[in-house]
Design an enzyme around this catalytic site. Sequence first.
Site, mmCIF file in Angstrom:
data_model
loop_
_atom_site.group_PDB
_atom_site.id
_atom_site.type_symbol
_atom_site.label_atom_id
_atom_site.label_comp_id
_atom_site.label_asym_id
_atom_site.label_seq_id
_atom_site.Cartn_x
_atom_site.Cartn_y
_atom_site.Cartn_z
ATOM 1 C CG HIS A 30 -48.099 -6.438 8.413
ATOM 2 N ND1 HIS A 30 -48.256 -5.505 7.417
ATOM 3 C CD2 HIS A 30 -48.949 -6.085 9.410
ATOM 4 C CE1 HIS A 30 -49.178 -4.622 7.791
ATOM 5 N NE2 HIS A 30 -49.616 -4.956 9.012
ATOM 6 C CB ALA A 54 -23.381 6.007 -7.949
ATOM 7 C CD GLU A 100 -2.604 1.537 0.107
ATOM 8 O OE1 GLU A 100 -2.464 2.651 -0.431
ATOM 9 O OE2 GLU A 100 -3.366 0.655 -0.351
ATOM 10 C CB VAL A 153 -17.257 12.886 -16.257
ATOM 11 C CG1 VAL A 153 -18.062 14.162 -16.382
ATOM 12 C CG2 VAL A 153 -15.778 13.202 -16.021
#
Length: 485
Positions: free
Chosen positions: A464, A202, A34, A289
């Site tokens: 429900h 999104a 990383e 974009v």
Amino acid sequence: MAENYDVIIIGSGPGGYVAAVRSAQLGFKTAIVEREHLGGICLNWGCIPTKALLRSAEIMHYAEHANDYGLKLEGKVSADVKAVVERSRGVSARLNGGVGFLMKKNKVDVIWGEAKLAKGQGGAPQVVVSKSSKKPMEPQHPVPKGVKGEGTYTAKHVILATGARPRSLPGIEPDGKLIWTYFEAMVPKEMPKSLIVMGSGAIGIEFASFYRTMGVDVTVVEIMPQVMPVEDAEISALARKRFEKQGMKIMLEAKVAKVEKGANSVTAHVETKDGKVVKITADRLISAVGVQGNIENLGLEELGVKTDRGIVVTDGYGKTNVEGLYAIGDVAGPPMLAHKAEHEGVICVEKIANVPGVHALDKLLVPGCTYCNPQVASVGLTEAKAKEQGHDIRVGRFQFAANGKAIALGEDQGLVKTIFDKKTGQLIGAHMVGAEVTELIQGFVVAMNLETTEEELMHTVFPHPTLSEMMKESVLDAYGRALNA
């Protein structure tokens, strides 16, 4: 002498760190490289901190509409921008630390630096790690203690999980001040009064929703004929109606052709479908974009790795055309979603380990979720795509306005839509807009993964009162059997 591993993963985003954990579980000596922050973009600058921002906006929305619930709040509700951002960054930091804990728990070595591939003995790629040009996001995301550093490392299997970055358009490149990417949009020092959002995927629509709820004058410019272009047209139309009711301005079949920068504002020249140019001035512009894979400076060309339009080509199990080299997540192509990357990581490592029953990911079964207000979620084929592929279909719909739980929550605007193959009864698509649909969609994902038919869904008992009842009612509606509509 180079240190040797069974598996080395480059990149610690959702795909990378999950692949590392699964690799260690399967008994492989594993390392992960990383260069900037454990958890990648998702945990640090994407999925997680944006949801924290959107949660603050949601609470503000409810506070502003307290009267709708019989409550009285004294005084005007306002946002402390610094505190909102600090909360978001704190959430990110907590999860960043969690990834470090997982690496330590699973005995995965963390190597800190920038990785580049080179040819090793026998053709297997070597990983050469140099000092990172990126600075860890101090003080919240420091370099973990006890990590390894610069050097040459070898492994029989090397997995690329380098993710993606924001795409920019020529002439409208982000500058960090007036033209933002999601990086700057996530940590505003003060709330702009007006904002242009370029792109309604999104990322774009989530930021548009956040800033609009915070009281910003928002204009969304989208080149396609609908907002959220990948979604079902009917769902998109309903979402757009809600956005516009909230005061969001939306320009479709339009593009930002040019941007002029002022001292503290931008003027976008927006070309409409009829060729006219509309000038819109705002404090800031967010460029949303799309994203592009991080394939540069990895040594792919030297190894002869096959790429296509900015992504690494794989065989469905992560394997590239170079022996011992794999790619997963955003760098391996769409859909560029964290949960898709995680699953690809597991598939890739289990294929390497020859775990029985491993099969390639069916991308049609990967759900998409957009956490705007209202939320949008989907899986499978849209109605248009189903027809385009030659399916004779049945379509079921159920409105939130007919659901008791939705009415009690004060969230009675939304739709659940299901698409079935008429011949087989197989569920081939599900699309939702409304409160908490990002949590509901997984029920349909499981059903589709199990190749569930309409008959089985009709005989499933839903509790429900819940929002999930609408899922069954939509199925019933597709066969003319809806009970509450």
